[in-house]
Design an enzyme around this catalytic site. Structure first.
Site, PDB file in Angstrom:
ATOM      1  N   TYR A 244      78.104  67.482  82.485  1.00  0.00           N
ATOM      2  CA  TYR A 244      76.708  67.776  82.180  1.00  0.00           C
ATOM      3  C   TYR A 244      76.653  68.863  81.117  1.00  0.00           C
ATOM      4  O   TYR A 244      76.975  70.015  81.358  1.00  0.00           O
ATOM      5  CB  TYR A 244      75.947  68.214  83.427  1.00  0.00           C
ATOM      6  CG  TYR A 244      75.889  67.183  84.532  1.00  0.00           C
ATOM      7  CD1 TYR A 244      76.132  65.836  84.290  1.00  0.00           C
ATOM      8  CD2 TYR A 244      75.579  67.561  85.836  1.00  0.00           C
ATOM      9  CE1 TYR A 244      76.079  64.899  85.305  1.00  0.00           C
ATOM     10  CE2 TYR A 244      75.514  66.628  86.867  1.00  0.00           C
ATOM     11  CZ  TYR A 244      75.777  65.302  86.594  1.00  0.00           C
ATOM     12  OH  TYR A 244      75.730  64.386  87.615  1.00  0.00           O
TER      13      TYR A 244
ATOM     14  N   ARG B 196      65.060  58.350  88.480  1.00  0.00           N
ATOM     15  CA  ARG B 196      65.022  59.188  87.270  1.00  0.00           C
ATOM     16  C   ARG B 196      63.588  59.588  86.918  1.00  0.00           C
ATOM     17  O   ARG B 196      63.222  59.680  85.757  1.00  0.00           O
ATOM     18  CB  ARG B 196      65.709  58.478  86.096  1.00  0.00           C
ATOM     19  CG  ARG B 196      67.190  58.282  86.349  1.00  0.00           C
ATOM     20  CD  ARG B 196      67.895  57.527  85.239  1.00  0.00           C
ATOM     21  NE  ARG B 196      69.324  57.460  85.561  1.00  0.00           N
ATOM     22  CZ  ARG B 196      69.869  56.582  86.408  1.00  0.00           C
ATOM     23  NH1 ARG B 196      69.092  55.685  86.985  1.00  0.00           N
ATOM     24  NH2 ARG B 196      71.155  56.600  86.679  1.00  0.00           N
TER      25      ARG B 196
ATOM     26  N   SER C  52      57.978  58.841  90.562  1.00  0.00           N
ATOM     27  CA  SER C  52      57.002  59.924  90.701  1.00  0.00           C
ATOM     28  C   SER C  52      56.016  59.925  89.534  1.00  0.00           C
ATOM     29  O   SER C  52      55.157  60.802  89.430  1.00  0.00           O
ATOM     30  CB  SER C  52      57.709  61.286  90.793  1.00  0.00           C
ATOM     31  OG  SER C  52      58.467  61.541  89.632  1.00  0.00           O
TER      32      SER C  52
END
Length: 347
Positions: free
Chosen positions: A63, A215, A219
């Site tokens: 990351y 991802r 939402s």
């Protein structure tokens, strides 16, 4: 003051690891191809998460690459070490421009990656150490054998696998007990339910669910027709077909409105209720969204409600794969694919 539910702490797997029932995925705090979020704000978010009872923080050497572990290391440096469980991963090699990726499961890389992660995280041990993606050119027994030695040396407490096939999990577990398998699990990604989830339960392995909100799609994030030019979601087939997939979000939203909750909370509560051995790690860079995610812990769904939600988001009807083609070749569904896969940047 936002009233937050109590975050239960329970056993992850059968090897003794205790952690919060919901963790915090940190990947988005130092996003690929986009400007990093303000460091002080991300550290504030991590500290707030600890204050309210979250103990599991998920990162990886890939990351950034590397910048995410550095950020988390800075955040936890001022905290009592026993207040947090750090989960990090090795094995995915990403260049600094995110133009290519490959995997490496060699014993040499296992050790070198662990030593580097310990330095970036400013810690003497890693609580949960995952192989991020399986290297099909290296027997899993070799990779886990070196991970086992890290446990014996006290540099790692518990071992995990991410995106591993059922056969790989079983073989790895025979070398050293696996505490957790990390897999993508949400209303629109349920591939692992047929074989991998039952195997984990047979072997007493905990399940850490990443991307439990699709991802952010479940939402409402990314459901519109415009995405930032540098947003990695532009490469994802499901977001490329978000006009088709939006209907599933709208159905979920309708159910959530009738229940007086947010769509993301409903989607996350569904994941939680798949079993007490399931530990979702939704990621966010916003304290407000973090609070929304915690709200799922206070939501109990009846069997009828679970079925209604599943019917609203029938995963087999979702348009598009869960990763771009090159990245899919590193997933558990393609465990025998030669591992050194180049992921070409979008031009």
């Amino acid at each position: 003051m936002v009233e937050l539910p109590v975050i239960p702490c329970r056993r992850l797997g059968s090897q003794g690891m205790m952690t919060s029932a919901q963790g915090l995925g940190c990947m988005g705090m130092t996003p690929f191809r986009m400007d990093a979020k303000p460091e002080d704000e991300m550290i504030k978010l991590i500290h707030h998460a600890v204050d309210v009872g979250v103990t599991l923080f998920d990162t990886s050497q890939s990351y950034g690459p590397y910048t995410n572990e550095i950020l988390l290391g800075k955040a936890i440096a001022s905290l009592p070490r026993d207040k947090v469980q750090i989960a990090t991963k090795f094995g995915v090699i990403v260049d600094s421009n995110f133009t290519s990726l490959s995997v490496n499961g060699s014993a040499e890389h296992v050790r070198a990656a662990a030593e580097a992660s310990l330095k970036r995280l400013q810690t003497e041990y890693i609580d949960l150490y995952y192989q991020h993606r399986v290297d099909a050119s290296i027997p899993i027994e070799v990779t886990v054998g070196e991970m086992k030695r890290l446990v014996e040396e006290g540099k790692v407490k518990y071992l995990g696998l991410s995106e591993a096939s059922a056969d790989t999990i079983r073989r790895a577990h025979a070398v050293h007990p696996i505490t957790a398998v990390q897999l993508e699990w949400s209303l629109w990604t349920r591939d692992a339910e047929e074989e991998i989830v039952p195997l984990c339960r047979e072997l007493g392995i905990g399940i850490v669910g990443y991307s439990p909100l699709g991802r952010g799609f479940l939402s409402g994030l990314g459901t519109d027709l415009k995405l930032n030019e540098n947003d990695y979601k532009r490469d994802h087939p499901r977001f490329q077909q978000r006009e088709k997939n939006r209907v599933f979000y709208e159905r979920l939203k309708g159910i959530a409105q009738r229940m007086g909750v947010k769509p993301g909370q409903l989607a996350l509560a569904w994941v939680h209720q798949r079993g007490e051995d399931v530990f979702p790690i939704p990621g966010t860079t916003s304290i407000a969204h973090f609070h929304d995610n915690l709200g799922a812990l206070g939501l109990t769904l009846s069997q009828a409600q679970m079925e209604e939600v599943e019917a609203a988001v029938p995963f087999h009807q979702i348009a598009g794969d869960r990763y771009p083609a090159a990245a899919m070749r590193l997933s558990w569904q393609h465990a025998t694919t030669p591992p050194f896969t180049t992921y070409a940047a979008r031009t």
